[in-house]
Design a protein around this motif. Structure first.
Motif, PDB file in Angstrom:
ATOM      1  N   VAL A   4       0.693  -1.405   0.107  1.00  0.00           N
ATOM      2  CA  VAL A   4       0.132   0.124   0.023  1.00  0.00           C
ATOM      3  C   VAL A   4       0.791   1.450   0.135  1.00  0.00           C
ATOM      4  CG1 VAL A   4      -1.554   1.219   1.309  1.00  0.00           C
ATOM      5  CG2 VAL A   4      -2.078  -1.189   1.234  1.00  0.00           C
ATOM      6  N   ALA A   5       2.041   1.096   0.757  1.00  0.00           N
ATOM      7  CA  ALA A   5       2.767   2.478   0.886  1.00  0.00           C
ATOM      8  C   ALA A   5       3.707   2.573  -0.689  1.00  0.00           C
ATOM      9  CB  ALA A   5       3.871   2.179   2.008  1.00  0.00           C
ATOM     10  N   THR A   6       3.922   1.578  -1.063  1.00  0.00           N
ATOM     11  CA  THR A   6       4.530   1.583  -2.610  1.00  0.00           C
ATOM     12  C   THR A   6       3.468   2.184  -3.506  1.00  0.00           C
ATOM     13  OG1 THR A   6       5.746  -0.503  -2.012  1.00  0.00           O
ATOM     14  CG2 THR A   6       5.606   0.227  -4.238  1.00  0.00           C
ATOM     15  N   PHE A   7       2.395   1.922  -3.427  1.00  0.00           N
ATOM     16  CA  PHE A   7       1.369   2.513  -4.368  1.00  0.00           C
ATOM     17  C   PHE A   7       1.069   3.890  -4.258  1.00  0.00           C
ATOM     18  CE2 PHE A   7      -0.673  -2.181  -4.117  1.00  0.00           C
ATOM     19  CZ  PHE A   7       0.321  -2.675  -4.966  1.00  0.00           C
ATOM     20  N   ALA A   8       0.989   4.378  -2.951  1.00  0.00           N
ATOM     21  CA  ALA A   8       0.730   5.527  -2.374  1.00  0.00           C
ATOM     22  C   ALA A   8       1.814   6.529  -2.864  1.00  0.00           C
ATOM     23  CB  ALA A   8       0.580   5.724  -0.914  1.00  0.00           C
ATOM     24  N   GLY A   9       3.169   5.762  -2.757  1.00  0.00           N
ATOM     25  CA  GLY A   9       4.391   6.694  -3.182  1.00  0.00           C
ATOM     26  C   GLY A   9       4.209   6.853  -4.740  1.00  0.00           C
ATOM     27  N   LYS A  10       3.880   5.873  -5.441  1.00  0.00           N
ATOM     28  CA  LYS A  10       3.994   5.998  -6.899  1.00  0.00           C
ATOM     29  C   LYS A  10       2.733   7.171  -7.328  1.00  0.00           C
ATOM     30  CE  LYS A  10       5.580   1.465  -9.054  1.00  0.00           C
ATOM     31  NZ  LYS A  10       6.506   1.857  -8.251  1.00  0.00           N
ATOM     32  N   CYS A  11       1.983   7.249  -6.457  1.00  0.00           N
ATOM     33  CA  CYS A  11       0.776   8.076  -6.874  1.00  0.00           C
ATOM     34  C   CYS A  11       1.201   9.471  -6.597  1.00  0.00           C
ATOM     35  CB  CYS A  11      -0.604   7.823  -5.929  1.00  0.00           C
ATOM     36  SG  CYS A  11      -1.597   6.668  -6.430  1.00  0.00           S
ATOM     37  N   ALA A  12       1.819   9.670  -5.570  1.00  0.00           N
ATOM     38  CA  ALA A  12       2.582  10.983  -5.276  1.00  0.00           C
ATOM     39  C   ALA A  12       3.672  11.480  -6.362  1.00  0.00           C
ATOM     40  CB  ALA A  12       3.370  10.907  -3.812  1.00  0.00           C
ATOM     41  N   ILE A  13       4.445  10.611  -6.782  1.00  0.00           N
ATOM     42  CA  ILE A  13       5.059  10.800  -7.974  1.00  0.00           C
ATOM     43  C   ILE A  13       4.238  11.260  -9.132  1.00  0.00           C
ATOM     44  CG2 ILE A  13       6.644   9.725  -9.538  1.00  0.00           C
ATOM     45  CD1 ILE A  13       8.002   8.057  -7.393  1.00  0.00           C
ATOM     46  N   LYS A  14       3.196  10.505  -9.378  1.00  0.00           N
ATOM     47  CA  LYS A  14       2.422  10.930 -10.686  1.00  0.00           C
ATOM     48  C   LYS A  14       1.912  12.208 -10.167  1.00  0.00           C
ATOM     49  CE  LYS A  14       1.229   5.893 -11.595  1.00  0.00           C
ATOM     50  NZ  LYS A  14      -0.105   5.090 -11.552  1.00  0.00           N
ATOM     51  N   LEU A  15       1.330  12.445  -9.135  1.00  0.00           N
ATOM     52  CA  LEU A  15       0.725  13.823  -8.788  1.00  0.00           C
ATOM     53  C   LEU A  15       2.091  14.874  -9.276  1.00  0.00           C
ATOM     54  CD1 LEU A  15      -1.120  13.248  -5.395  1.00  0.00           C
ATOM     55  CD2 LEU A  15      -1.844  14.049  -7.554  1.00  0.00           C
ATOM     56  N   ARG A  16       3.133  14.577  -8.701  1.00  0.00           N
ATOM     57  CA  ARG A  16       3.861  15.683  -8.981  1.00  0.00           C
ATOM     58  C   ARG A  16       4.341  15.773 -10.430  1.00  0.00           C
ATOM     59  NH1 ARG A  16       6.441  13.404  -4.182  1.00  0.00           N
ATOM     60  NH2 ARG A  16       8.025  12.292  -5.219  1.00  0.00           N
ATOM     61  N   LYS A  17       4.351  14.821 -11.213  1.00  0.00           N
ATOM     62  CA  LYS A  17       4.395  14.737 -12.563  1.00  0.00           C
ATOM     63  C   LYS A  17       3.300  15.611 -13.094  1.00  0.00           C
ATOM     64  CE  LYS A  17       6.306  11.562 -16.311  1.00  0.00           C
ATOM     65  NZ  LYS A  17       6.070  10.148 -16.603  1.00  0.00           N
ATOM     66  N   GLU A  18       2.289  15.327 -12.772  1.00  0.00           N
ATOM     67  CA  GLU A  18       1.010  15.786 -13.296  1.00  0.00           C
ATOM     68  C   GLU A  18       0.824  17.341 -13.058  1.00  0.00           C
ATOM     69  OE1 GLU A  18      -1.190  14.381 -15.473  1.00  0.00           O
ATOM     70  OE2 GLU A  18      -2.820  15.463 -15.320  1.00  0.00           O
ATOM     71  N   GLY A  19       1.560  18.008 -11.883  1.00  0.00           N
ATOM     72  CA  GLY A  19       1.537  19.055 -11.537  1.00  0.00           C
ATOM     73  C   GLY A  19       0.130  19.469 -10.642  1.00  0.00           C
ATOM     74  N   SER A  20      -0.244  18.308  -9.982  1.00  0.00           N
ATOM     75  CA  SER A  20      -1.361  18.318  -9.351  1.00  0.00           C
ATOM     76  C   SER A  20      -1.321  18.021  -7.754  1.00  0.00           C
ATOM     77  CB  SER A  20      -2.489  17.411  -9.854  1.00  0.00           C
ATOM     78  OG  SER A  20      -2.872  17.808 -11.032  1.00  0.00           O
ATOM     79  N   ALA A  21      -2.327  18.594  -6.844  1.00  0.00           N
ATOM     80  CA  ALA A  21      -2.363  18.138  -5.606  1.00  0.00           C
ATOM     81  C   ALA A  21      -3.552  17.463  -5.316  1.00  0.00           C
ATOM     82  CB  ALA A  21      -1.926  19.325  -4.812  1.00  0.00           C
TER      83      ALA A  21
END
Length: 424
Positions: free
Chosen positions: A265-282
């Motif tokens: 779950v932590a790994t998936f959450a971390g990947k979501c955070a990376i995708k968010l930063r790439k997208e420029g979203s919060a």
DNA sequence: TCTGGGGTCCTAGGACCC
DNA sequence: TCTGGGGTCCTAGGACCC
């Protein structure tokens, strides 16, 4: 006029570019965890391997026909896709990247050209620049361009290009297209339409608009109008910002321990955070789900999900991983064999809007400070330079649950060490 | 033993407002 | 016994796409 350029058997074609020995042989690409067929060469299709079918059920067939089987290699396919798209971008003034292997092109400025001839030259250029074979369908609306593309793919006589321009050509094309093959008509609606005695795209196009509007709503009414040559769907050149971002995986084996599930779950959450930063979203909301195999007996089945407000908008890995952990504690039930989990972040806004929207009430989770923001920037740049996963948070760990990927090809175009491996 | 992952849009219905 | 009219926002569920 719209052109739809669609890559043939895209993932298989990507594998073939770097391994020409695969040409002429039956080849399939599997989904994550080596589960289902998600791409098949023409040879594999003719053997009877079905799209989306689980691979283990076809083991005999695969062996008998010496089918080449590959695990999905998304870094390779993503990179090949961007090569195809940038080639297309040079061939038409405006394009919409519709999916990893498809793009719509605006052909309205090509009235003085021979469109058929131009499409053939596009095909040739894409093949020359990328090694990927494509088919082109051209017609007055996007939905009709889809119809044309399907015919170009199905019928070798077209040699990869189908132009539908005159009423006669359009009617003939609609008459030989089954309703279930129309873009925007899925399983449920096909069933309904057949029950109404509407079997072809032509039947559907000529059906009562009021009846279609009533049962298939505005979405179906639009499809009908598009089939009748009224363009309702325009070219979307700028991809709108995402509204949600999801990272989920099936596990290579079943997971029972809380700690192991927490690592996933932590790994998936971390990947979501990376995708968010790439997208420029919060994100302001986080949904977690954990589940057992859907093929389990009912008493061994569990589906747990909960959405948590993050109390502030964030793209910070530490905050998002911590929130996912909080949700996991509340939905975890001991004694089940978990097979899959996923994290979805939503309530997305552009990051860095100032002033930040602050929580009304004191939050359970501490707000990330500037140091944490800098840390994320540094982590992203290290991963950019040395490859993704080079640096991560300690909570992220895939040792226990990582999906099967036993038949993976090299990342020929995106990883130096894989290129060196090929050379050796 | 083994069955994918990531999205969007639309509608209906409930809760709320004045 | 009788009990208005006109809205918005949010969410869940269902359809679709690749």
């Amino acid at each position: 006029m719209f052109a739809l350029v669609d890559c043939n058997n895209f993932y298989v074609s990507c594998e073939r570019v770097f391994n020409p020995a695969l040409r002429g042989r039956p080849v399939v690409v599997l989904s994550n965890n080596d589960g289902c067929f998600i791409a098949r060469s023409e040879e594999a299709k003719s053997i009877g391997l079905a799209m989306g079918a689980p691979a283990f059920k076809s083991r005999e067939l695969l062996k008998k026909h010496k089918v080449v089987v590959h695990s999905a290699n998304f870094p390779l396919y993503g990179d090949m896709s961007s090569r195809v798209m940038s080639t297309l971008a040079e061939l038409a003034p405006e394009l919409e990247i519709y999916s990893i292997d498809e793009a719509f092109l605006d052909m309205s400025g090509f009235k003085r050209y021979d469109l058929d001839l131009y499409a053939r030259s596009m095909r040739k250029t894409v093949m020359q620049h990328t090694g990927i074979p494509v088919c082109v369908g051209i017609a007055p609306t996007k939905t009709l361009a889809k119809v044309a593309n399907r015919l170009a793919k199905k019928n070798p006589g077209y040699k990869g290009v189908c132009l539908l321009n005159t009423d006669k050509e359009l009617l003939a094309a609609l008459a030989i297209t089954p309703v279930e093959e129309i873009w925007g008509i899925g399983r449920q609606w096909s069933k309904f339409l057949h029950a109404q005695n509407l079997h072809t795209a032509l039947d559907f196009a000529r059906a009562s608009p009021a009846m279609i509007r009533k049962h298939l709503h505005i979405t179906g009414a639009r499809v009908q109008a598009e089939l009748n040559g009224k363009s309702c769907l325009s070219l979307e050149m700028v991809r709108p910002a995402k509204q949600s971002i999801c990272t989920s995986r099936s596990f290579g084996r079943s997971v029972t321990a809380f700690d192991e599930l927490h690592q996933a779950v932590a790994t998936f959450a971390g990947k979501c955070a990376i995708k968010l930063r790439k997208e420029g979203s919060a994100a302001s909301l986080l949904t977690l789900f954990i589940c057992t195999s859907p093929f389990n007996d009912p008493e061994k089945k569990y589906w747990g999900t909960r959405t948590l407000s993050l109390h502030h908008q964030t793209q910070d890995s530490i905050s998002i991983i911590r929130a996912a952990g909080v949700v996991l504690e509340s939905i975890f039930r001991a004694g089940y064999e978990y097979k899959k989990a996923g994290v979805i972040v939503s309530g997305l806004i552009p990051a860095g809007v100032s002033p930040a929207i602050l929580p009304l009430f004191p939050q359970e989770l501490p707000l990330p400070d500037d140091r944490q923001k800098k840390l994320m920037t540094v982590m992203d740049s290290i991963n950019q330079r040395y490859g993704s996963g080079s640096i991560q948070l300690a909570a992220e760990n895939s040792a226990g649950w990582k999906p099967h990927q036993n038949l993976l090809s090299s990342r020929y175009t995106t990883a130096w060490k894989d290129i060196i491996k090929v050379k050796g």
